[in-house]
Write an enzyme that holds these catalytic residues in place. Structure first.
Site, short mmCIF file in Angstrom:
data_model
loop_
_atom_site.label_atom_id
_atom_site.label_comp_id
_atom_site.label_asym_id
_atom_site.label_seq_id
_atom_site.Cartn_x
_atom_site.Cartn_y
_atom_site.Cartn_z
N GLU A 276 8.77 30.53 -41.24
CA GLU A 276 7.65 31.21 -40.61
C GLU A 276 6.81 31.95 -41.65
OE1 GLU A 276 6.99 34.66 -37.17
OE2 GLU A 276 8.93 34.44 -38.16
N LYS A 337 2.93 29.11 -31.86
CA LYS A 337 3.94 29.92 -31.18
C LYS A 337 3.45 30.33 -29.80
CE LYS A 337 7.02 33.87 -31.97
NZ LYS A 337 7.38 34.99 -32.88
N CYS A 387 10.89 31.95 -34.70
CA CYS A 387 11.58 33.24 -34.68
C CYS A 387 12.09 33.61 -33.30
CB CYS A 387 10.66 34.30 -35.27
SG CYS A 387 11.54 35.80 -35.78
#
Length: 526
Positions: A276, A337, A387
């Site tokens: 990320e 995301k 994440c």
């Protein structure tokens, strides 16, 4: 427990809550302890049974949950104070405030339990487990959800882990709560009764049966509907860029750009993955030709790369994204995301004043859609999540609606350097392991500081790079296709609604039992 004073009961609730936190990742080893989770919850259950007043029960449940949650995500202090620049007293208050807010779900559950608990031990246990389940689901869902540290994660190595493929982590938590209340309902005098021994025998038989299912999940039983693919060679890049330098143009940024460029150019694995925001600048801010050189590198040959990078601009909005490069592509693969972190990636209404007190870059992203396409490479359908997203198994399940198009490999790209190099890394690894058990698909993890790892479909870590080191993990992953797990099947269609219904049924059953005429009432434990 009835004879304990109010202060002693409050202290016991807090101690049990801290034990619940420790069960998710034992401080000395980072290993989850399933039995400690059940025992600590049994202490809360015993306190609930021995409390006659709903308000007092709510306070005890709230104290338990506050201690548990503070003990679970205390590392948020590191991100808020050390890296976010928030004054230490305010950072402490922020962590405590979040824990108190989330603990309110469990406080309400505790009060309702005492208000509604039937005389039947099994009925009381079902009510307790149903209310616990509803509180856990509320924490997962309301206000975008913050489910870090759900009790079911402690069972990733225990006998109840076999239930993950059927009911997911919250279903495991429901069963654990049921066991906890049944244990709490036993008294010393019960051990002279046949019914008590029958109950203990049933619990033992259930754990043995779950262990048998666990054996099958670990490969002891054949499942011919699943096809295992040829191993795929991986190079997982862990830059270990210090978080306080990561977005600094005079230190972390040039270090990251230079190191990742070298590794991407030199890697020989079939798939190379950078974590990320490995490239911590927007494409327009990168050195001229930087991203184009990566695209040319992977435009031909037999290698592909997936790289974490922020995308967008002031007009279109910004996204926390993954770009994928492979031979034969007209345009790079892109994943944005979907589930953003409150305060870190989006600012909740009325809280901009709070984020303005911190020095956290790129704090307001746009969301990507749910169920984005997988990255296709070497016969694998690789489904990224970024994440915090791997906490939400019901959202990952959106890609499993069709067995023919479901992911064969899950991929998590993370940077939890915001939280130090301690238990947050262990907890996040356990979360990823639970996802592999729910979907019976392997998970590849590429991170900035750890845990960079490969987890097989049985939840076992097969490759692991030491945390807080800069290096490349050379590994293999074996994708799987074919039939999907029962959890993946129903969660893809209905999200967590079946579990909400289960919790509601337990609550309604408690209401019904409470309204029935009876000649005796639930007595507190002696």
């Amino acid at each position: 427990m009835r004879e304990l004073g109010s202060a002693a009961r409050a202290g016991l609730a807090c101690a049990a809550g801290l034990a619940q936190a420790a069960s998710l990742a034992w401080p000395a080893s980072g290993v989850p302890l399933w039995w400690l989770q059940v025992l600590s919850l049994a202490v809360l259950a015993g306190l609930q049974r021995s409390t006659a007043h709903p308000f007092r029960a709510a306070v005890l449940a709230g104290l338990f949950a506050t201690a548990w949650l503070c003990g679970t995500f205390w590392w948020l202090f590191t991100s808020l104070h050390t890296y976010g620049g928030l004054p230490a007293p305010l950072a402490v208050l922020a962590v405590l405030g979040l824990a108190l807010f989330l603990a309110s779900y469990y406080a309400i559950a505790g009060g309702l339990y005492v208000l509604l608990a039937p005389a039947s031990r099994l009925g009381a246990a079902l009510l307790f487990a149903g209310l616990w389940l509803l509180a856990e689901l509320a924490r997962n869902t309301l206000w975008t959800g913050f489910p870090w540290g759900a009790g079911g994660y402690a069972h990733v190595d225990g006998p109840l882990a076999a239930l993950a493929r059927l009911v997911g982590v919250y279903g495991i938590g429901f069963v654990a709560a049921l066991l906890a209340m049944l244990l709490a309902s036993l008294r010393a005098t019960d051990l002279r009764r046949t019914t008590a021994w029958l109950l203990l025998g049933t619990l033992a038989a259930g754990l043995v049966a779950a262990s048998g299912l666990r054996y099958c999940a670990l490969g002891g039983c054949n499942r011919p509907a699943i096809a295992e693919h040829a191993p795929l060679d991986l190079a997982l890049l862990q830059g270990n860029i210090p978080q306080d330098e990561k977005f600094q143009v005079g230190s972390g940024v040039p270090t990251a750009l230079a190191w990742y460029a070298r590794q991407l150019a030199a890697a020989s694995a079939a798939l190379v993955v950078a974590p990320e925001t490995a490239l911590p600048l927007l494409p327009a801010q990168l050195p001229p030709g930087y991203l184009e050189a990566i695209a040319r590198r992977y435009a031909k040959g037999d290698q592909a790369a997936l790289i974490g990078i922020p995308l967008g601009d002031m007009k279109a909005g910004y996204t926390n994204s993954v770009l994928g490069f492979a031979p034969g592509q007209d345009v790079p693969y892109r994943y944005d995301k979907h589930h953003l972190v409150p305060f870190g990636e989006f600012i909740p209404p009325l809280f901009r004043w709070f984020t303005e007190m911190m020095d956290i870059p790129l704090g307001d992203f746009a969301r990507g859609p749910l169920g984005q396409p997988a990255f296709l490479w070497r016969g694998e359908r690789i489904a990224p999540n970024i994440c915090y997203e791997d906490l939400f198994g019901d959202e990952i399940a959106a890609q499993f609606r069709s067995p023919e198009h479901s992911p064969t490999v899950l991929l998590n790209l993370s940077n939890i350097g915001w939280f130090g190099t301690g238990l947050a890394i262990d907890q996040h690894l356990t979360i990823s392991r639970m996802r592999t058990l729910e979907f019976e698909r392997p998970m590849v993890r590429a991170t900035n500081t750890g845990a960079t790892a490969v987890i097989d479909y049985r939840g076992q870590v097969t490759h692991l790079l030491p945390r807080a080191t800069r290096g490349v993990l050379l590994a293999q992953v074996q994708g799987r296709s074919g039939a999907v797990t029962p959890f993946a099947w129903w969660a893809a269609r209905w999200r967590l609604v079946p579990l909400w219904i289960l919790g509601a049924v337990c609550l309604l059953a408690g209401l019904w039992a409470r309204r029935r005429p009876r000649n005796h009432h639930l007595k507190p434990l002696a």
